[in-house]
Design an enzyme around this catalytic site. Structure first.
Site, short mmCIF file in Angstrom:
data_model
loop_
_atom_site.label_atom_id
_atom_site.label_comp_id
_atom_site.label_asym_id
_atom_site.label_seq_id
_atom_site.Cartn_x
_atom_site.Cartn_y
_atom_site.Cartn_z
N VAL A 154 -12.11 -11.32 -3.08
CA VAL A 154 -11.62 -11.67 -1.75
C VAL A 154 -11.44 -10.46 -0.84
O VAL A 154 -11.13 -10.62 0.34
CB VAL A 154 -10.29 -12.44 -1.85
CG1 VAL A 154 -10.51 -13.83 -2.42
CG2 VAL A 154 -9.27 -11.67 -2.67
N GLY A 157 -12.08 -2.60 -0.82
CA GLY A 157 -11.62 -1.39 -0.15
C GLY A 157 -12.50 -0.21 -0.51
O GLY A 157 -13.61 -0.36 -1.01
N HIS A 158 -11.96 0.98 -0.30
CA HIS A 158 -12.73 2.20 -0.52
C HIS A 158 -12.65 2.68 -1.95
O HIS A 158 -13.43 3.53 -2.36
CB HIS A 158 -12.23 3.30 0.42
CG HIS A 158 -12.36 2.93 1.87
ND1 HIS A 158 -13.55 3.04 2.56
CD2 HIS A 158 -11.46 2.42 2.75
CE1 HIS A 158 -13.36 2.62 3.80
NE2 HIS A 158 -12.11 2.25 3.94
N PHE A 159 -11.70 2.15 -2.70
CA PHE A 159 -11.51 2.67 -4.05
C PHE A 159 -11.43 1.54 -5.08
O PHE A 159 -11.03 1.75 -6.21
CB PHE A 159 -10.23 3.50 -4.09
CG PHE A 159 -10.17 4.48 -5.22
CD1 PHE A 159 -11.28 5.20 -5.61
CD2 PHE A 159 -8.97 4.69 -5.89
CE1 PHE A 159 -11.21 6.11 -6.65
CE2 PHE A 159 -8.89 5.61 -6.93
CZ PHE A 159 -10.01 6.32 -7.31
N GLY A 160 -11.81 0.33 -4.66
CA GLY A 160 -11.76 -0.80 -5.57
C GLY A 160 -11.91 -2.10 -4.81
O GLY A 160 -12.24 -2.10 -3.62
N THR A 162 -10.49 -6.54 -4.72
CA THR A 162 -9.41 -7.45 -5.09
C THR A 162 -9.97 -8.83 -5.41
O THR A 162 -10.85 -9.34 -4.71
CB THR A 162 -8.39 -7.58 -3.95
OG1 THR A 162 -7.90 -6.28 -3.64
CG2 THR A 162 -7.22 -8.46 -4.34
N LYS A 180 -6.06 -6.16 -8.48
CA LYS A 180 -6.79 -5.02 -7.92
C LYS A 180 -7.64 -4.43 -9.04
O LYS A 180 -7.11 -4.04 -10.09
CB LYS A 180 -5.82 -3.98 -7.38
CG LYS A 180 -6.51 -2.74 -6.79
CD LYS A 180 -5.48 -1.72 -6.32
CE LYS A 180 -6.14 -0.52 -5.70
NZ LYS A 180 -5.15 0.51 -5.27
N ASP A 276 3.06 5.50 3.53
CA ASP A 276 2.04 4.79 4.31
C ASP A 276 2.59 3.47 4.84
O ASP A 276 1.95 2.43 4.74
CB ASP A 276 0.79 4.55 3.46
CG ASP A 276 -0.43 4.21 4.31
OD1 ASP A 276 -0.43 4.54 5.52
OD2 ASP A 276 -1.39 3.61 3.79
#
Length: 602
Positions: A154, A157-160, A162, A180, A276
């Site tokens: 669904v 991202g840039h590192f994995g 979901t 994740k 963040d």
């Protein structure tokens, strides 16, 4: 995740105000800082990956910028100058472009192992290039497949990416979760591996707070790490803001801020700084209007001790605190980010805006807040004061998350609980080590506090559960910390805090002395009535505490060594007429001798 410039210096230079800002960068004329449909993330782009499916309600979804909204190119160096960096930009342009600063892109790529040849940065001394030889075993359970039925992807991202999943068995059988998935092939540096390890450790340590996304467990196999989390289906806080036309009413903003401040105060007490915080990293549990808000994405979070300073630049450009750009910060940086969120909630615009990341950073460092434009004239004075005290550029003068919950704008809201504040113990530690003269000066200052200013101190004292005669000891502090700490903190931080307050083992402290010990001079200094406080306090100090003192004796009380030119440093602290502390000396005594004053005298 947001920006990540991981090149900490051993000794952070607090005077270097342009560590991360190319000096030749310029911005555009005054532009709109109104909030666009999605905030700008600043990681390096991976052009080999297909775009992920949009899913705004999962804890780990990191959407790419909406490229159709933005121009393809960053403005050239030397483009027309922006509006004055000394005031909040006006809102005339519908959205800012993502134009990442090249040095930030390179650092992000280097951190996560995808450096392009033309963006390569010099590796850090301890950094390993490439994935060969790296230990990618985390010690997590290897039974993911037997416990979960994986659904569709669904978000990516840039590192994995979901996925939705369901528990196959056990007490949670049939329950939906978010998973994740982090490919180990992406972990090509030691830093990337450590980031994953630390994120899971922090999630495991913090789980249990109502406003923090629930962590179930972490798993691994030969190819991936799987982090199983609570599924939040109510959407991002950012989406709710946009659905309301860009801003909240004051009452609705209070409800949001109380939840954010509660979870952040909890994290800070446990020694975790999020780094963040932004509307995209808060999800609603359900689509109900009164749904609980959950903090997510601890990928940039880190542990920090009470007296420790961090120096790597991480976060998201619009929400990054000035001291982060100076490479010397702690939990106060999170409070700045909350201030930016509160500003957005109340007016629908960002307080600091520019066309490039370096331009944003310059605005964060130099721009002054303005509350002249609509809708600010119709916003209550208490709400504006609340925002101002969160967005103070001096982190020492900024409210903590726990203090913000005691602010007059918020404290009378329904069902509010006031959390224990780690700042109290930091200030008490300094007080216990102070000279008798400085303690007397602080006691005089504490007697000038108004009812509103005493409210926070009273709440903190009550949380320590004083005895019937109204005093506390080291045992009260120990029990309060144990009641408010996670298991991880009980095993690691409580003992350190108690050791720093060991002097209370043999004595007791009443509320009057507690006020002097837990009072922040810097925060009082940020108030409009500081001059009045200081003058009244000095008058009290003159009657009970001030005495004739030699410069050498004063230097000894302040702990100045023989190498310090005490006459040059302290000559204006003492009245020549009677040898007592002058008003200037009194105010300086409250702060102590700064290293800058010593350096100037030398």
């Amino acid at each position: 995740m947001g920006i990540c410039v991981s090149k900490p210096s051993p000794e952070p230079d607090l005077h270097n105000h342009h560590t991360s800002i190319p000096v030749n960068d310029t911005s555009l004329p005054p532009q709109d800082n109104s909030i666009p449909p999605k905030d700008i993330a600043i990681p390096a782009q991976d052009n080999n990956k297909p775009p992920g499916k949009k899913s705004p309600f999962l804890p780990f979804y990191s959407p790419s910028p909406a490229h159709f909204l933005f121009s393809k190119k960053s403005p050239a160096v030397g483009s027309p100058a922006a509006g004055s960096s000394n005031s909040t930009p006006k809102r005339l342009f519908p959205f800012p472009p993502p134009s990442p600063a090249k040095h930030i892109k390179a650092a992000w790529a280097r951190r996560h192992g995808s450096v392009k040849p033309n963006e390569a940065a010099i590796p850090e001394n301890n950094e390993v290039d490439g994935g060969a030889g790296l230990d990618k075993s985390f010690g997590f359970s290897k039974k993911f497949g037997s416990k979960f039925e994986v659904g569709e992807e669904v978000g990516r991202g840039h590192f994995g990416y979901t996925c939705r999943a369901k528990f196959k068995k056990g007490e949670f059988k049939g329950q939906d979760v978010a998973v994740k998935v982090i490919p180990k092939a992406k972990m090509t540096t030691a830093i990337a591996i450590e980031d994953v390890r630390r994120e899971v450790k922090i999630l495991r340590a913090l789980t249990g707070h109502n406003n923090l996304v629930q962590f179930y467990d972490a798993f691994e196999d030969h190819t991936n790490v799987y982090v199983v989390m609570e599924l939040c289906e109510g959407g991002e806080l950012l989406d709710r803001i946009l659905s309301r036309g860009g801003k909240y009413t004051e009452d609705d903003a209070k409800a949001v801020m109380i939840q954010i401040l509660n979870v952040v105060a909890f994290c800070h007490l446990q020694g975790v700084v999020h780094r963040d915080l932004k509307p995209e990293n808060f999800l609603f549990k359900s689509k109900d209007e009164d749904s609980q808000l959950k903090a997510i994405d601890f990928g940039l979070s880190d542990y920090v001790k009470p007296d420790e300073r961090l120096n790597d630049i991480v976060g998201s450009a619009y929400y990054v605190a000035p001291e982060v750009l100076h490479r010397s910060y702690s939990t106060e940086a999170d409070v700045w980010s909350i201030g930016v969120i509160s500003y957005i909630l109340l007016c629908g615009s960002r307080p600091f805006w520019a066309r490039t990341e370096s331009g944003i950073f310059r605005a964060v460092l130099k721009a002054n807040l303005s509350f002249d434009e609509p809708p600010w004239p119709s916003v209550s004075s208490e709400a504006k004061d609340f925002v101002k005290r969160l967005l103070n550029k001096d982190p020492r003068k900024r409210m903590t998350a726990a203090q913000a919950l005691c602010h007059s704008w918020i404290k009378n809201s329904n069902d509010i609980k006031f959390p224990l504040d780690i700042l109290v113990f930091k200030l008490m530690k300094v007080y216990m080590r102070s000279s008798p003269l400085r303690k007397a000066a602080l006691r005089a200052l504490s007697k000038t506090l108004t009812v509103d200013e005493l409210f926070y101190l009273k709440e903190q004292f009550v949380l320590l559960e004083p005895t019937k005669n109204g005093t506390i000891s080291l045992e009260n502090i120990k029990q309060a910390l144990m009641r408010n700490s996670t298991d991880a903190m009980k095993d690691s931080r409580v003992l350190d805090l108690l050791v720093s307050l060991n002097a209370l083992q043999y004595r007791r402290m009443d509320f009057e002395e507690f006020c002097a010990a837990a009072l922040s001079v810097h925060q009082l200094e940020a108030l409009d009535r500081w001059e009045q406080h200081a003058r009244c306090a000095y008058d009290l100090f003159e009657k009970d505490g001030n005495r004739a003192i030699m410069i050498e004796e004063l230097a000894s009380e302040l702990g100045l060594g023989p190498s310090i030119p005490v006459h040059a440093v302290l000559h204006d602290w003492i009245r020549h007429t009677d040898g007592k502390l002058s008003f200037l000396g009194y105010v300086k005594l409250l702060h102590g001798v700064s290293t800058r004053a010593i350096a100037k005298a030398q």
